[in-house]
Scaffold this active site. Structure first.
Site, PDB file in Angstrom:
ATOM      1  N   ASP B   7       0.901  -1.154   0.000  1.00 59.70           N
ATOM      2  CA  ASP B   7       0.000   0.000   0.000  1.00 59.70           C
ATOM      3  C   ASP B   7       0.939   1.202   0.000  1.00 59.70           C
ATOM      4  O   ASP B   7       1.442   1.597   1.047  1.00 59.70           O
ATOM      5  CB  ASP B   7      -0.874  -0.014   1.258  1.00 59.70           C
ATOM      6  N   GLU B  68      -1.123  -1.216  -4.806  1.00 60.19           N
ATOM      7  CA  GLU B  68      -2.413  -0.532  -4.936  1.00 60.19           C
ATOM      8  C   GLU B  68      -2.277   0.538  -6.012  1.00 60.19           C
ATOM      9  O   GLU B  68      -1.335   1.330  -6.016  1.00 60.19           O
ATOM     10  CB  GLU B  68      -2.834   0.104  -3.606  1.00 60.19           C
ATOM     11  N   ASP B 141      -2.799   0.946   6.948  1.00 59.89           N
ATOM     12  CA  ASP B 141      -1.900   0.689   5.815  1.00 59.89           C
ATOM     13  C   ASP B 141      -1.383  -0.751   5.845  1.00 59.89           C
ATOM     14  O   ASP B 141      -1.157  -1.356   4.802  1.00 59.89           O
ATOM     15  CB  ASP B 141      -0.719   1.659   5.844  1.00 59.89           C
TER      16      ASP B 141
END
Lengths: 193, 193
Positions: B7, B68, B141
């Protein structure tokens, strides 16, 4: 001072090396545009840009890498690709311990044309003139990379003076605070000297 | 299949390693959050993220790196930093010849919660349950990086089937075009066989 200017991008990434001489004189050492195919995987496109940059850093040994700061663009997808390309360029420079500086498009335009809202043709015309080139650099990404190099060379003394002034101000503030703390710690005792 | 999920971010970058087993079983191998100071130079922040990632790639030897996909965020400045972090992560994976896959936040949410619009609490709850963790991964996260890993493992077979179907369609189209070209080149001669 030798600056490697980069107009980051995946489809076209402008790269230029500019030397600063005495006064405002600037010289074009090299300029090119790295292209990666739009249908290639994003990671491989970033790798191609990174490899090209490593090669330029090896060949030209710049003191500074100046990169165009991307804020936003009409196309969000393009903006993200551009930001990612800028990221791998900054990383390559940081790995070599080089100074990395970011300049906004309007700072670059203002540096070479006097106006932060100059169009591409005006930037190309001024870059050609300032570097004494026999023909205009094409495409616009090449001219932009050269403009970035010039912008950094001209702004560097001002940036250095600003950094010096900031360091002085911080030092003054620190001393003032220390004197104030001393005065406060003395006052409760009621000692007047 | 071992997936390293990322992420991306500069302030907090979630990194997780997830192993896929038989059926839908998934296992958490490692998870952490890399932080870089907000007042550090951008290039040095990217370097810190890249160095941490290289270390994780060395230690965990994943087959795939799933990142992501950043589209846009409220804060353009943050979005650019996130895109740049994603760029250096993709570069590190590409340099090692690893497969790099991007998944959108809604693909990730849909994979683990069934809804592309699930909130952070729901994602964290499902990640904790699916991986059989004794406590919820924090911060968000870290949970997002784990969710990315799970998402990739579950979507991988579908992606493979899609790629196979596309390859077949391309091959069929190629053959059809070749037959058509042959028929056209024969017809002017008036030869009927």
């Amino acid at each position: 001072m030798r600056v490697l200017g980069v107009d980051p991008g995946l489809t076209r990434c402008g790269i230029a090396v500019v030397d600063g001489g005495t006064g405002r004189s600037v010289r074009c050492v090299a300029v090119d545009v790295v292209r990666t195919p739009a249908d290639a995987e994003l990671a491989n496109r970033l790798l191609a840009v990174a490899d090209a940059l490593e090669d330029w850093l090896d060949r030209h040994r710049p003191d500074v890498v100046a990169i165009e700061r991307v804020f936003s663009q009409h196309n969000v997808r393009t903006a993200m690709g551009t930001a990612q390309a800028a990221g791998v360029v900054a990383l390559a420079a940081a790995r070599r311990g080089l100074t990395v500086a970011f300049h906004t498009p309007s700072e670059v335009k203002a540096a070479v044309t006097g106006s932060g809202r100059a169009d591409k043709a005006q930037v190309t015309a001024m870059v050609t003139r300032l570097l004494g080139l026999t023909e205009a650099p094409r495409p616009a990404d090449a001219a932009d990379a050269l403009a970035l190099g010039i912008c950094h060379i001209w702004r560097a003394p001002m940036r250095a003076r600003l950094a010096e002034a900031e360091a002085k101000a911080t030092e003054l503030a620190r001393r003032h605070k220390a004197r104030l703390a001393q005065a406060t710690s003395n006052s409760p005792k009621g000692t007047k000297q």
